[in-house]
Every structure is written in structure tokens, then in C-alpha cells.
Design a protein around this motif. Structure first.
Motif, PDB file in Angstrom:
ATOM      1  N   ALA A  78      37.989 -32.119 -19.042  1.00  0.00           N
ATOM      2  CA  ALA A  78      37.333 -33.066 -18.151  1.00  0.00           C
ATOM      3  C   ALA A  78      37.816 -34.497 -18.396  1.00  0.00           C
ATOM      4  O   ALA A  78      38.025 -35.268 -17.459  1.00  0.00           O
ATOM      5  CB  ALA A  78      35.816 -32.981 -18.323  1.00  0.00           C
ATOM      6  N   LEU A  79      38.003 -34.846 -19.664  1.00  0.00           N
ATOM      7  CA  LEU A  79      38.502 -36.190 -19.980  1.00  0.00           C
ATOM      8  C   LEU A  79      39.925 -36.377 -19.469  1.00  0.00           C
ATOM      9  O   LEU A  79      40.294 -37.459 -18.988  1.00  0.00           O
ATOM     10  CB  LEU A  79      38.457 -36.420 -21.491  1.00  0.00           C
ATOM     11  N   LEU A 108      29.396 -36.045 -20.346  1.00  0.00           N
ATOM     12  CA  LEU A 108      29.853 -34.659 -20.354  1.00  0.00           C
ATOM     13  C   LEU A 108      29.183 -33.855 -21.460  1.00  0.00           C
ATOM     14  O   LEU A 108      28.928 -34.377 -22.547  1.00  0.00           O
ATOM     15  CB  LEU A 108      31.371 -34.610 -20.566  1.00  0.00           C
ATOM     16  N   VAL A 109      28.924 -32.589 -21.161  1.00  0.00           N
ATOM     17  CA  VAL A 109      28.535 -31.638 -22.205  1.00  0.00           C
ATOM     18  C   VAL A 109      29.261 -30.326 -21.936  1.00  0.00           C
ATOM     19  O   VAL A 109      29.430 -29.931 -20.790  1.00  0.00           O
ATOM     20  CB  VAL A 109      27.003 -31.386 -22.241  1.00  0.00           C
ATOM     21  N   ALA A 169      29.963 -36.011 -24.755  1.00  0.00           N
ATOM     22  CA  ALA A 169      30.876 -37.152 -24.679  1.00  0.00           C
ATOM     23  C   ALA A 169      30.466 -38.064 -23.531  1.00  0.00           C
ATOM     24  O   ALA A 169      29.777 -37.645 -22.593  1.00  0.00           O
ATOM     25  CB  ALA A 169      32.316 -36.683 -24.476  1.00  0.00           C
ATOM     26  N   LEU A 170      30.878 -39.325 -23.643  1.00  0.00           N
ATOM     27  CA  LEU A 170      30.711 -40.288 -22.560  1.00  0.00           C
ATOM     28  C   LEU A 170      31.999 -41.090 -22.457  1.00  0.00           C
ATOM     29  O   LEU A 170      32.482 -41.613 -23.468  1.00  0.00           O
ATOM     30  CB  LEU A 170      29.516 -41.208 -22.820  1.00  0.00           C
ATOM     31  N   LYS A 171      32.532 -41.188 -21.257  1.00  0.00           N
ATOM     32  CA  LYS A 171      33.790 -41.898 -21.031  1.00  0.00           C
ATOM     33  C   LYS A 171      33.675 -42.741 -19.762  1.00  0.00           C
ATOM     34  O   LYS A 171      33.209 -42.255 -18.736  1.00  0.00           O
ATOM     35  CB  LYS A 171      34.944 -40.899 -20.877  1.00  0.00           C
ATOM     36  N   PRO A 230      36.139 -47.475 -22.492  1.00  0.00           N
ATOM     37  CA  PRO A 230      35.216 -47.046 -23.547  1.00  0.00           C
ATOM     38  C   PRO A 230      35.045 -45.529 -23.584  1.00  0.00           C
ATOM     39  O   PRO A 230      35.009 -44.868 -22.546  1.00  0.00           O
ATOM     40  CB  PRO A 230      33.906 -47.745 -23.169  1.00  0.00           C
ATOM     41  N   GLU A 231      34.930 -44.996 -24.787  1.00  0.00           N
ATOM     42  CA  GLU A 231      34.836 -43.546 -24.968  1.00  0.00           C
ATOM     43  C   GLU A 231      33.996 -43.250 -26.193  1.00  0.00           C
ATOM     44  O   GLU A 231      34.140 -43.886 -27.239  1.00  0.00           O
ATOM     45  CB  GLU A 231      36.246 -42.968 -25.130  1.00  0.00           C
TER      46      GLU A 231
END
Length: 810
Positions: A422-423, A438-439, A445-447, A486-487
Motif C-alpha cells: 500500500a505504501l 493503514l492496517v 502505519a500512517l503515511k 511524513p511516515e
């Protein structure tokens, strides 16, 4: 007359009901190679099955056109700048603004840069929409929607570029930096004390970014013309242009398996947009070769924008990335067709565009571009107030990209099975910038996705103010690498979230933004998340529906510090007695913005009056551009941060007013307004009477009698700064109407994926005679959800119909 009226009503109902979709039918269509089955479950959510992915996208296009044809055509007309062909001169200014940006032209060019899989999906989706149009024509299905009888303009076939253009239109709704830059400059010019600019338009308190120059200092001796008339493209219900407060918000949070009671990842998402009937969101499930995908779609776009598959969940929140800059271009005094660049004068790129207008002569628009972007007239966005004589304003904006691969990123996300995939897909996302939460089965994660403009460290205004376009250091230096966005992946605490709050504290030019969408909700979110060692689907739902205002809890003790339990007892019927009753109610209140209680209305009216009292004398009419109380501003004033209490003194009066004086006067203002509107019995007030969610039809919502059938209004809890966000209108006769909030809510539990739930604010159908027009509205209001399952048998159980599309025999 009675008989004639009955005949007319029956005739109208017959004509309008012809366009009600028949979900239980079998038809033969061209453009597919396998049988397509669209199972409409008992909430009218279509589950699309087919022999190949192209035919699945075809089925989604057909389903969208079945339920939302009018909405789709209006979105397309809006981004094309062709509303005036239907609505006449009323929408001319909206068309002019969108023609100058030429978002649709950029969308047409962007089709060719999509990957092969995305082009195939776009083509198949368009064919599905067109198959429904053909079905409407062949079977005389009432022009496809009731609105088509009133506005009978022909409908052009759907094209792949139309879907890309609608994504760009969403960027219009989510972007506010252009307006914020202009307002920042206007306020800078208006204030006598430049230090006060940091109060009324503050940076996030945690910011370490240095102060910016006064706007006037960039233009020594320049004259800024004040326009007698301005073009406001934001007031019409059809306008996609939003006031800065309505430019997008959302919530999303995720829990890793270690913070989940059931041992699976959790994700909650509720994107916020302006309320309409029907809403912008449409629930759907696609059965692709990679597996089932379910969630929220936008009619006209062939993808799940927020949702889940069996192994991956994703949610979106507005990132508030600074993806717009205003440039002041110097016009050659000897040749009005040229503007100044770092290399000297250069001709504007010009192009004629004809806008056809219903019942009026067409208008020919001359569009101009500089190297920085399209030129906008001074009447748009109040640009004339900050543009010196002999200059014009242009705009750089990532949404103007003719090589926009956002659609390819969105389609790739459907096929992703892990966060890493996904990233990787997110790298192709251009606009509008979002925080992607995202999970997957194992991690969270967060992007931040979207193109981040690369600015020079020597930029004179750092992108927060309109800057001089002929200075090389002010111009964009391209796009920053995706790695600079940011990630956050698998944080040690096992929890991630975003309420449009500031995500990083980095120095310019990697700062992401000066203007973030939230400084308040994040405090309540942090408390709710950290108050439990582990979370469940239900605890995520509780947080999503939480109505406690951190803002009320923090500001009321400040503004009322010298008023609580003070003063002598006053006789009944006097202003003093009413003030004491209001203060008594607020002193016992816990900050919960419940629709059934009086305190939220008293608090909201008081806070609004406080801000108006503080700024009206210094800003004059410009105070109307600040319709919502700014919590950081009020806190700075009442804590006297850097001398901010100076706002409490009314400059035009002889006495020196204190902040206590302002608080008392504002409370009286609020109570007078409440008494006139709702009566003097404070204890019987209901916040929900003022905080009505207004899902209005953008076209028919103002038509007498008909508006009672097409508008959906509901008493709601929450407020401007609660997690259950219901942003108020801030102006007009009903300043506390709930006009902007979570049109979609979803909570996904990967310990038991089929226990996941979702809901939209209105219903699946755009046809006001359909029972599915508003059947989800009361569930949404009460904080209830419907199942979000990928089980095909559950979808078939009690289905409202199954549409079967068969390929035409060759």
C-alpha cells in the motif's frame, strides 16, 4: 380543482417514479465479456461479481449510474465549468473560476499517464455508466433521475477523464491554503500592531517556525485597491469552493495487535465533508481477482476510497499539506501582455474559452497563465485586496498537474495485501494530499501521500503569504521526494491516529504546512486511546461517537474565571439573574455536547460572542471572515500570551476594557440572542434544536414545498471541536446548523473482519422517491452502523434485488 390536482400529482409521481431503479432484472449489454451480477443487499449496498476485473468495474459504473446519475453529471459539469448551461447566470462565476484552473483539461491529459490496469478500469467503468444511459434511453426510464425533468440538458457519454476530473474536484473542496494566504495578508494589512497577527491567525502552539514578514513590508509604498464588489464563488450550494473552515477534516486511528483485546489490528475512519442530500459517499463491494474489497466510493470514481479487503484496511484524513501558493506577478507597464520573470519579461500564455449560458448570451473568457500557474482576477478569493496596482495574482497548485497518477495509486491500493504494498502504491498519489492510515494482519502505519511542493529555504514568505513571482527563490523547485512525506510505521506504543492535527515539527521547507486543521480534537483522542491498555471494535466506535469538547473544558474556566459564583443575587427577569443562571448551568457541565442539553448552546453562543467582541473593533468587516471561534486565539487572549490581552480593550471607546468585561458583555450578547430565538427558559433549551444536521439537496433544496421531500434534517450532538465532529455554519440566521461532518464512518476489526461495520449519513439512492434515499440517515444520527461483510451469502440474504448484466451475443 381537487380532481385536477389529484390527476397532476398522480401524473408527476408516474413520471418521476419511472426513474426509480429496478434492482431485480436481467438485461443484455455490450462492453462486457462475462456475466456481471450486482447483488443489492438489504441496505442497497451493491456487491459486484463478474468473471474478470474489467467487468467488475463495469458493474460498479452501472450501479453508480443506477443510483446517483444526477449527482455524477453535476460533479462532471462542475469540474468542466459548465453549470451555467443548466442553471443560467447564477453559476457563471463558479464556471469562470473552474475554467481558469482548467482542472478538466489537466484530467484529460492525465489519462495517458495512468498504468495499463488503471486505464482498463477507467474504460470499463465508463462503459458501465454508458450502458445504464443506454438502458434509460431504450426503456424510457424517466431520463434517469427526477431532476432531469426540470433540467433536461442532454447527458454526454461518460469518459475516463471524467473520473480523474472528479478526484481533482475533491482537491478543490479540500484545499484552503490559497484563501488562507490571502486572509493572512489582508489581516496583516488591517492590524495596527503586527504582533497581534500571531494571535488571530496563530501557528500550532508546538511550532518552532520563525515569524514571517509583514505583508506590507514586501510592497513599500504600494497601493492595495479595495474592490467595491467581489466575486464570491462559495455561497451557492452548487459551488465546490469552500470557506477555509470547511476545507476538509477527518478522523482515523489504528491499533496494533498488542493493543487489541482480540489480538487483531483495528482501524476507524470517518472522513468529513460538507453535508448534501444525497451525500457524497456511496457504499459498495467489489469482488476482484485479488479478493473482495468493500467500503466507501465516490460516484463517478471506480475505486474504494476508504475501506478494507480481507487482509488490508485503509482510511483517509485531510493532511492540510501546503500544496497551493499565491504569486503576485508584475505586469510590464509598457506591454500588458507580459509579466516579469527572473529572466525578464515574458508573454502570458492565453487561451479563449466560451461559456454557454442558459437563457443568456455566451461569455468568452480569456484565460492567462504564467510559469507559476493560472492568473485569477482580483475579484476571486479577495485577491484584489492584496494585489498592488500594476500586478496580477497567479496560483501554483498540485491539482493542476497534467500528469496526475492519483487514480493509478487508488486502483493499486485495491490490489494491495500488505502495508508495504500500500505504501508503494501511495507514491503515485498526487492530489488531494491525504494522511493514509493503514492496517494489515500484523502492523499499522500512517503515511502522508500527495505531491509536496519543494520550496527554497530562501523563500521570502515561506509560502504563508502571497509572494513575488519574479523572484527565483519564491518559485517552486519541483516536487519533494516521496520519502520526505511524513511516515509512521509500527510505533512502539501500538497506536496511531490523526484528527487533522500537526503530525511533524520540522523546519521550513520540510514543514509540510503552517496551517493544520485541528489543535483540539487530538487532545480528547489521546485521552481516550491512552485510557485503555487494549481496545476493541466497540471502544473505537465509542471514540468515533464521542461528544465531549476538550475546548469547552479548557476555555470556559478561562473566560469565566472572574464570573463564577460572584455578584449579588438579582431579581427574576433581570439580565443579571439570567447571567447567573447561565453560569450556574455551565459550572455543573462536563463539556459533553449532547443534543438534549442546554449547556452546549449557551457555551457555543457565548464563545462566538466573545470572539466577535474581541476582534470586531480592530478588523471591522474583515471579522466576518472569522465565523468560528478560534480556540488558540481565545486562550492566548485570556492567558495574555505575548500581550494578547490587548485585544480586550475596545480601541474606539474611552474606557480601558478588561477581558472580564468582554466575557460579561459577550455572555449578555449570547443570552439576548438565545432569548430572542429560543426563549428565556434556559433549562429547557436543546442543543439539537440549534445543531440540526442539514443534508440539503444542492438544487431542489431551496424550492418551496419540494424542499420538505428532498432535504434531510436531523437533531445532532457534537460540535466544532468534538471527535463526533459537527462543524457549524458560523453565520446566517442559523449559525449553529451542523453543515460539515462525517458523511462516512467505518470501523474494521481484523481479528474478525466480517464483524466490521460502516454507515453513511443519508442513503444509497439519489432518488428522493426511493426508500433508500434516507434509510441510513436515522441510523447514522443515532450512532448505529450496518454490517461490512465480504460474505456473499450474507449479501444475498434479504437482498432488495439482483441485477444481472449479460454480454450481448455476437
Amino acid at each position: 380543482m381537487v380532481l385536477l390536482s389529484v390527476i397532476v400529482v398522480i401524473g408527476l409521481y408516474f413520471l418521476l417514479s419511472r426513474s426509480l431503479p429496478d434492482y431485480d432484472k436481467t438485461i443484455s449489454v455490450s462492453g462486457i465479456t462475462s456475466q456481471v451480477e450486482i447483488v443489492h443487499d438489504n441496505a442497497n449496498v451493491p456487491h459486484v461479481f463478474a468473471g474478470n476485473d474489467a467487468d467488475v468495474f463495469f458493474g460498479l459504473g452501472y450501479a453508480h449510474a443506477q443510483d446517483r446519475l444526477w449527482q455524477m453529471t453535476m460533479l462532471r459539469r462542475t469540474v468542466q465549468g459548465r453549470l451555467s448551461e443548466v442553471f443560467g447566470p447564477r453559476t457563471l462565476n463558479i464556471d469562470k473560476a473552474l475554467r481558469r484552473f482548467d482542472l478538466y483539461g489537466a484530467a484529460v491529459k492525465s489519462v495517458e499517464v495512468q498504468d495499463a490496469r488503471t486505464r482498463a478500469a477507467l474504460t470499463a467503468y465508463a462503459a458501465g455508466v454508458n450502458a445504464r444511459l443506454q438502458d434509460i434511453n431504450n426503456a424510457a426510464l424517466g431520463r434517469g433521475a427526477p431532476e432531469m425533468f426540470v433540467f433536461s440538458n442532454p447527458i454526454a457519454p461518460w469518459r475516463p477523464a471524467d473520473s480523474i476530473a472528479i478526484i481533482k474536484l475533491m482537491a478543490v473542496q479540500l484545499s484552503a491554503h490559497l484563501e488562507h494566504e490571502v486572509l493572512y495578508a489582508r489581516t496583516s494589512l488591517q492590524l495596527d500592531d503586527a504582533a497581534r497577527l500571531a494571535d488571530i491567525m496563530p501557528l500550532d502552539p508546538s511550532s518552532g517556525i520563525a515569524a514571517l514578514p509583514e505583508y506590507a513590508s514586501l510592497w513599500p509604498g504600494a497601493e492595495f485597491p479595495v474592490l467595491a464588489a467581489k466575486t464570491d464563488t462559495r455561497q451557492d450550494p452548487l459551488s465546490p469552493f469552500q470557506k477555509r473552515a470547511f476545507a476538509g477534516a477527518s478522523n482515523a486511528w489504528a491499533a496494533a495487535p498488542a493493543r487489541s483485546a482480540a489480538g487483531g489490528t483495528l482501524l476507524a475512519n470517518d472522513p468529513h465533508l460538507g453535508f448534501t442530500a444525497p451525500g457524497i459517499w456511496y457504499l459498495a463491494r467489489l469482488e476482484l481477482s485479488s479478493g473482495g474489497v468493500i467500503g466507501g466510493t465516490i460516484p463517478g470514481v471506480p475505486t474504494i476510497m476508504t475501506g478494507r479487503s480481507a487482509s488490508l484496511g485503509w482510511g483517509l484524513t485531510a493532511s492540510h499539506m501546503d500544496d497551493q501558493d499565491v504569486f503576485i506577478e508584475k505586469v510590464n507597464p509598457d506591454n500588458a501582455g507580459e509579466y516579469l520573470t527572473p529572466d525578464g519579461y515574458k508573454p502570458f500564455v492565453t487561451q479563449k474559452s466560451i461559456i454557454r449560458i442558459k437563457d443568456a448570451d455566451p461569455v468568452t473568457l480569456t484565460r492567462r497563465w504564467t510559469d507559476n500557474g493560472p492568473v485569477l482576477p482580483g475579484s476571486h478569493y479577495n485577491l484584489g485586496h492584496v494585489t498592488p496596482s500594476g500586478h496580477v495574482a497567479s496560483v501554483s497548485w498540485t491539482a493542476l498537474s497534467p500528469t496526475d497518477t492519483t487514480m493509478s495509486a487508488a486502483i493499486a491500493l485495491l490490489y494491495s495485501k500488505t502495508i508495504d504494498e500500500a505504501l508503494e502504491a501511495g507514491e503515485r498519489y498526487v492530489t488531494p494530499s491525504q494522511n493514509l492510515t493503514l492496517v494489515d494482519q500484523n502492523k499499522i502505519a500512517l503515511k502522508t501521500i500527495g505531491a509536496m511542493p519543494r520550496r527554497s529555504a530562501d523563500h521570502e514568505s515561506k509560502g504563508r503569504l502571497p509572494s513575488r513571482g519574479w523572484i527565483a527563490a519564491n518559485r517552486w523547485q519541483g516536487i519533494s521526494p516521496y520519502s520526505a512525506n511524513p511516515e509512521f510505521i509500527s510505533p512502539a506504543g501500538g497506536l496511531l491516529g490523526n484528527t487533522n492535527n500537526k503530525t511533524v515539527d520540522r523546519p521550513f521547507p520540510l514543514h509540510v504546512s503552517f496551517v493544520w486543521g485541528d489543535t483540539q480534537r487530538v487532545h480528547r483522542w489521546r485521552k481516550l486511546m491512552q485510557s485503555r491498555e487494549v481496545h476493541t471494535r466497540d471502544s473505537f466506535i465509542e471514540a468515533q461517537l464521542d461528544t465531549v469538547s476538550f475546548t469547552a473544558r479548557s476555555l470556559l474556566p478561562l473566560i469565566g474565571a472572574d464570573l463564577w459564583f460572584t455578584g449579588e443575587s438579582a431579581p427574576e427577569g433581570t439580565p443579571e439573574r439570567q447571567r447567573q443562571r447561565a453560569l450556574q448551568l455551565l459550572s455543573d457541565w462536563n463539556g459533553e455536547m449532547s443534543e438534549h442539553r442546554p449547556e452546549p448552546l449557551i457555551y457555543a453562543a457565548w464563545l462566538r460572542a466573545v470572539q466577535d467582541r474581541l476582534i470586531r473593533d480592530q478588523l471591522g468587516p474583515l471579522a466576518d471572515e472569522f465565523p468560528h471561534p478560534e480556540p488558540i486565539f481565545i486562550e492566548r487572549v485570556y492567558r495574555d500570551v505575548d500581550g494578547a490581552s490587548a485585544w480586550c480593550d475596545i480601541k474606539l471607546s474611552s474606557p480601558v476594557e478588561t477581558c472580564t468585561d468582554i466575557a460579561r458583555l459577550a455572555l449578555d450578547d449570547a443570552l439576548i440572542w438565545i432569548n430572542e430565538r429560543y426563549g428565556s427558559a434556559l433549562e429547557s433549551l436543546r442543543w439539537g434544536d440549534a445543531h440540526q444536521a442539514t443534508h440539503d439537496h444542492p438544487v431542489l433544496g431551496e424550492v418551496p414545498v419540494l424542499r420538505y421531500f428532498v432535504n434531510i434534517q436531523q437533531s445532532t450532538s457534537g460540535g466544532d471541536n468534538t471527535l463526533l465532529r459537527g462543524l457549524t455554519s458560523g453565520s446566517g440566521e442559523d449559525p449553529f446548523h451542523n453543515v460539515h461532518g462525517a458523511g462516512y464512518r467505518g470501523v474494521y476489526d481484523f481479528a474478525d473482519p466480517d464483524s466490521s461495520v460502516f454507515i453513511t449519513a443519508t442513503g444509497q439512492s439519489g432518488h428522493f422517491l426511493s426508500r433508500h434515499y434516507d434509510d441510513l440517515a436515522q441510523l447514522w444520527r443515532r450512532g448505529e452502523y450496518i454490517p461490512m461483510s465480504l460474505d456473499p451469502e450474507l449479501a444475498r440474504a434479504a437482498a432488495v434485488g439482483v441485477t444481472v448484466l449479460k454480454p450481448v451475443a455476437e
